[in-house]
Write an enzyme that holds these catalytic residues in place. Structure first.
Site, mmCIF file in Angstrom:
data_model
loop_
_atom_site.group_PDB
_atom_site.id
_atom_site.type_symbol
_atom_site.label_atom_id
_atom_site.label_comp_id
_atom_site.label_asym_id
_atom_site.label_seq_id
_atom_site.Cartn_x
_atom_site.Cartn_y
_atom_site.Cartn_z
ATOM 1 N N GLU A 95 0.842 -1.216 0.000
ATOM 2 C CA GLU A 95 0.000 0.000 0.000
ATOM 3 C C GLU A 95 0.866 1.250 0.000
ATOM 4 O OE1 GLU A 95 -2.010 -0.325 3.755
ATOM 5 O OE2 GLU A 95 -2.887 -2.268 3.304
ATOM 6 N N PRO A 96 1.729 1.438 -0.995
ATOM 7 C CA PRO A 96 2.600 2.615 -0.960
ATOM 8 C C PRO A 96 1.870 3.889 -1.361
ATOM 9 C CG PRO A 96 3.037 1.335 -2.940
ATOM 10 C CD PRO A 96 1.962 0.595 -2.175
ATOM 11 N N GLY A 97 2.158 4.963 -0.677
ATOM 12 C CA GLY A 97 1.605 6.265 -1.047
ATOM 13 C C GLY A 97 2.736 7.215 -1.407
ATOM 14 N N ARG A 98 3.408 7.713 -0.367
ATOM 15 C CA ARG A 98 4.446 8.733 -0.539
ATOM 16 C C ARG A 98 5.501 8.340 -1.585
ATOM 17 N NH1 ARG A 98 5.924 11.992 3.933
ATOM 18 N NH2 ARG A 98 5.044 10.341 5.219
ATOM 19 N N ARG B 91 2.827 20.273 5.747
ATOM 20 C CA ARG B 91 3.760 19.379 6.442
ATOM 21 C C ARG B 91 4.746 20.101 7.356
ATOM 22 N NH1 ARG B 91 6.939 16.252 4.525
ATOM 23 N NH2 ARG B 91 6.433 14.455 5.818
ATOM 24 N N CYS C 56 -2.151 33.930 9.105
ATOM 25 C CA CYS C 56 -1.918 34.600 10.391
ATOM 26 C C CYS C 56 -1.644 33.612 11.500
ATOM 27 C CB CYS C 56 -3.114 35.481 10.716
ATOM 28 S SG CYS C 56 -3.268 36.758 9.495
ATOM 29 N N GLU C 57 -0.501 32.974 11.435
ATOM 30 C CA GLU C 57 -0.043 32.016 12.451
ATOM 31 C C GLU C 57 1.471 32.025 12.391
ATOM 32 O OE1 GLU C 57 -1.591 28.966 13.972
ATOM 33 O OE2 GLU C 57 -3.564 29.035 13.021
#
Ligand code: LLP
Length: 423
Positions: A284-287, A323, A354-355
């Site tokens: 189940e690879p994603g990245r 991220r 605004c953070e």
């Protein structure tokens, strides 16, 4: 392309001082589509996929793209057309896979909180398997299947209690994670599942974490899972497929994770040695399929000298590339044009949200002017799919590059889009 090796090479790199993706100069994309803009290299995705298919040549195996990494239809279509299956975690993901041309019978459904409605939708579509994460979920799936006069194919996600040696937020195979069924309860749970008439046991599943850059956590997981399969089968319950999840890492800042084919060459040695080499293998690879294939392009709005720091304020933000804010993750950030006339300066690269947490890169040396374009690299995974409308910012546009061809796969969100759902 020049010798400077960037994450995403050889599909991303400088040619005549211009940053290119395949045959397209990224600065030209900005001129045409504006910023922030995600660009993906189709060849990079297919190249990453080939590392897996090479590993599985002459084996019984299927690759299920974990679409949470990037669920844009244009990206899903690339994997559907290449014959991939999909790992999904919601009814929304199921609907998107089907819309992109994926086959329901190649879909596996993970996640700790599947609702009855989602289970029903997946049964109606005819998915391959539910990866079940608790005893309570077994009962619910059984109930929904019986009421639909059908049988649900299931596998149990076991928690092998191995350390994936990655960021705590993306490590999932340890005892105190919410995921999976504890290793020492798995056999008992299989026996219980075998008695439920609405269920058909198909396999066993594990996923130990994400951005894993070493082989050893996988080796540990394989041997822990095979120990269980030994005892489950000894109790008379056959296991057709072994699913080892995703998790393989990518290059963000010089990491050198094993290539999928090298990893799997080693894991097949272990499987062969224990007599499991001819089982059906799922991954189940994603990245590792999309992460290095994508960049987020942004324009410099302001250069601001602070008392202790200089800020490079760009038009992408934590809502586009979450991220860094969420995991303090590093993404390389490079100019679209090398060697311009400004002098080298150390900046924090920040967005307009605004953070104070809205930063994309800290202490980066850049030689840039207002109006220049930058590329945030390794942004193909868990960026667009985790993006939001925070600060009422419309989501970015996306393009898919296929050699010299540019295809707009998502238009930029408009002000009307932002207000569409509100009454
Ligand atoms: N299978 C399951 C059951 C998963 O939970 C995940 C990811 C995958 C497969 C795919 O893992 P991958 O091959 O992509 O590592 N948002 C975080 C990553 C969260 C991963 C969640 N699960 C990040 O940006 O680093």
């Amino acid at each position: 392309m020049s010798d400077l090796k960037l994450p995403g090479a050889p599909y991303i790199g400088y040619k005549n001082r211009k940053l290119m993706m395949e045959e397209v100069a990224l600065a030209e994309l900005i001129a045409q589509y504006g910023t922030p803009l995600f660009a993906y290299s189709k060849a990079a995705m297919l190249g990453a996929l080939q590392e897996y298919t090479r590993a599985f040549e002459s084996r019984k195996a299927r690759i299920h793209y974990a679409m949470k990494a990037n669920s844009s239809l244009g990206v899903l279509r690339v994997f559907a057309q290449s014959g991939c299956g999909f790992d999904i975690v919601s009814a929304g993901e199921l609907a998107k896979v089907l819309a992109a041309g994926g086959k329901a019978e190649h879909v596996i459904f993970s996640g700790v909180g599947k609702t009855r409605a989602e289970i029903r939708a997946a049964l109606e579509a005819g998915i391959c398997c539910f990866n079940v994460e608790s005893e309570a979920e077994l009962d619910i799936i059984n109930e929904v299947a019986l009421s639909a006069h059908t049988v649900a194919p299931i596998s149990l996600r076991v928690n092998p209690n191995v350390d994936a040696k990655t960021h705590p937020y993306i490590s999932t195979g340890l005892k105190d994670n919410k995921f999976g069924i504890a290793h020492n309860h798995a056999l008992e749970t299989y026996k219980r599942a075998a008695k439920l008439r609405g269920l058909k046991i198909k396999g066993i599943d594990c996923h130990i974490g994400s951005q894993i850059t070493e082989i050893s956590p996988y080796e540990d997981a394989v041997s822990r899972v095979l120990d269980l399969v030994d005892s489950i089968e000894a109790s008379g319950i056959p296991i057709e497929h072994l699913d080892f999840g995703g998790g393989l890492g990518i290059d963000y800042s010089g990491e050198t994770p094993p290539k999928a084919d090298a990893l799997w060459r080693r894991l097949f040695e272990l499987l062969d040695a224990r007599g499991y080499g001819d089982r059906f293998i799922f991954v189940e690879p994603g990245r590792s399929l999309v992460g290095n294939a994508g960049v987020c392009l942004t324009s410099i709005e302001y250069l601001k000298e602070g008392e202790h720091k200089n800020f490079c304020i760009v038009d992408a933000a934590m809502n586009d590339v979450p991220r860094p804010a969420m995991y303090e993750a590093f993404h390389a950030i490079v100019p679209l044009q090398q060697d311009n006339q400004a002098s080298n300066t150390v900046y924090d690269i920040v967005g307009p949200v605004c953070e104070s947490g809205d930063w994309l890169g800290k202490d980066r040396t850049l030689n840039v002017c207002v109006g220049d374009g930058l590329a945030i690299l390794s942004a193909g995974a868990y960026c667009m799919s985790m993006s939001s409308n925070y600060n009422s910012r419309g989501r970015a546009a996306e393009v898919l590059i296929d050699k010299g061809n540019i295809q707009l796969i998502r238009r930029r969100e408009t002000i009307e889009d932002l207000m569409r759902q509100e009454l």
